[in-house]
Design a protein around this motif. Structure first.
Motif, short mmCIF file in Angstrom:
data_model
loop_
_atom_site.label_atom_id
_atom_site.label_comp_id
_atom_site.label_asym_id
_atom_site.label_seq_id
_atom_site.Cartn_x
_atom_site.Cartn_y
_atom_site.Cartn_z
N TYR A 182 0.81 -1.21 0.00
CA TYR A 182 0.00 0.00 0.00
C TYR A 182 0.85 1.26 0.00
N ALA A 183 0.46 2.22 -0.84
CA ALA A 183 0.96 3.58 -0.68
C ALA A 183 0.26 4.20 0.52
N MET A 184 0.88 5.16 1.16
CA MET A 184 0.28 5.80 2.32
C MET A 184 0.55 7.30 2.28
N ALA A 185 -0.17 8.00 3.15
CA ALA A 185 -0.02 9.45 3.16
C ALA A 185 -0.36 10.02 4.53
N TRP A 186 0.11 11.23 4.74
CA TRP A 186 -0.27 12.03 5.90
C TRP A 186 -1.02 13.27 5.40
N PHE A 187 -2.09 13.57 6.09
CA PHE A 187 -2.85 14.80 5.86
C PHE A 187 -2.97 15.51 7.20
N THR B 199 3.27 11.93 1.07
CA THR B 199 2.86 10.61 0.62
C THR B 199 4.08 9.77 0.29
N ILE B 200 3.93 8.45 0.38
CA ILE B 200 5.02 7.54 0.09
C ILE B 200 4.45 6.33 -0.65
N SER B 201 5.21 5.85 -1.62
CA SER B 201 4.74 4.73 -2.42
C SER B 201 4.78 3.42 -1.63
N ALA B 202 4.21 2.39 -2.19
CA ALA B 202 4.14 1.09 -1.51
C ALA B 202 5.53 0.58 -1.15
N SER B 203 6.48 0.74 -2.04
CA SER B 203 7.84 0.25 -1.80
C SER B 203 8.63 1.18 -0.89
N PRO C 182 -5.83 0.26 0.20
CA PRO C 182 -5.38 -1.05 -0.27
C PRO C 182 -5.40 -1.15 -1.78
N GLY C 183 -4.30 -1.61 -2.35
CA GLY C 183 -4.21 -1.75 -3.80
C GLY C 183 -3.63 -0.54 -4.48
N LEU C 184 -3.44 0.56 -3.76
CA LEU C 184 -2.83 1.76 -4.34
C LEU C 184 -1.32 1.63 -4.17
N PHE C 185 -0.61 1.60 -5.29
CA PHE C 185 0.83 1.35 -5.22
C PHE C 185 1.67 2.62 -5.30
N GLY C 186 1.23 3.54 -6.13
CA GLY C 186 2.00 4.77 -6.32
C GLY C 186 1.55 5.86 -5.37
N ILE C 187 2.33 6.95 -5.36
CA ILE C 187 2.01 8.06 -4.48
C ILE C 187 0.70 8.72 -4.91
#
Length: 124
Positions: A31-36, A49-53, A99-104
């Protein structure tokens, strides 16, 4: 996926805080993730934001050079190191995942799972 943020608090201008977001559930590394963040009386806005890897990141202009997002796929955490904090950084900070989001991604609508937030207060 359940997300729990921690690490918020009160800090003086110029100080630092490190926020952490722990994710439960499997396949966190996918999963890619982010802070807001959301300041009083304002809409929630993208911070980082940061990518899955973990290999790709992006930041809002107002935090570039001060904040760093990182991801530990083994521990299942994403951190936000915040340096040189300013009073205008005062807000509730939320982590988000899709879930399933790979890129930023930088839009609220890109993310379907959110934590409850952690308060960051920067005093002048």
């Amino acid at each position: 996926v359940q997300l729990v943020e921690s690490g918020g608090g009160l800090v003086q201008t110029g100080g630092s805080l490190r926020l952490s977001c722990a994710a439960s559930g499997h396949m966190f590394s996918s999963y890619a993730m982010a802070w807001f963040r959301q300041a009083p009386g304002k809409e929630r806005e993208f911070v980082a934001t940061i990518s899955a890897s973990g290999g790709t990141t992006d930041y809002a202009d107002f935090v570039k050079g001060r904040f760093t997002i990182s991801k530990d796929n083994i521990k299942g955490t994403v951190d936000l190191q915040m340096n040189s904090l300013k009073p205008e950084d005062t807000a509730v900070y939320f982590c988000a995942v899709e879930p399933g989001l790979f890129g930023i991604a930088t839009r609220e609508s890109d993310f379907g799972s959110w934590g409850h937030g952690t308060q960051v207060t920067v005093s002048s």
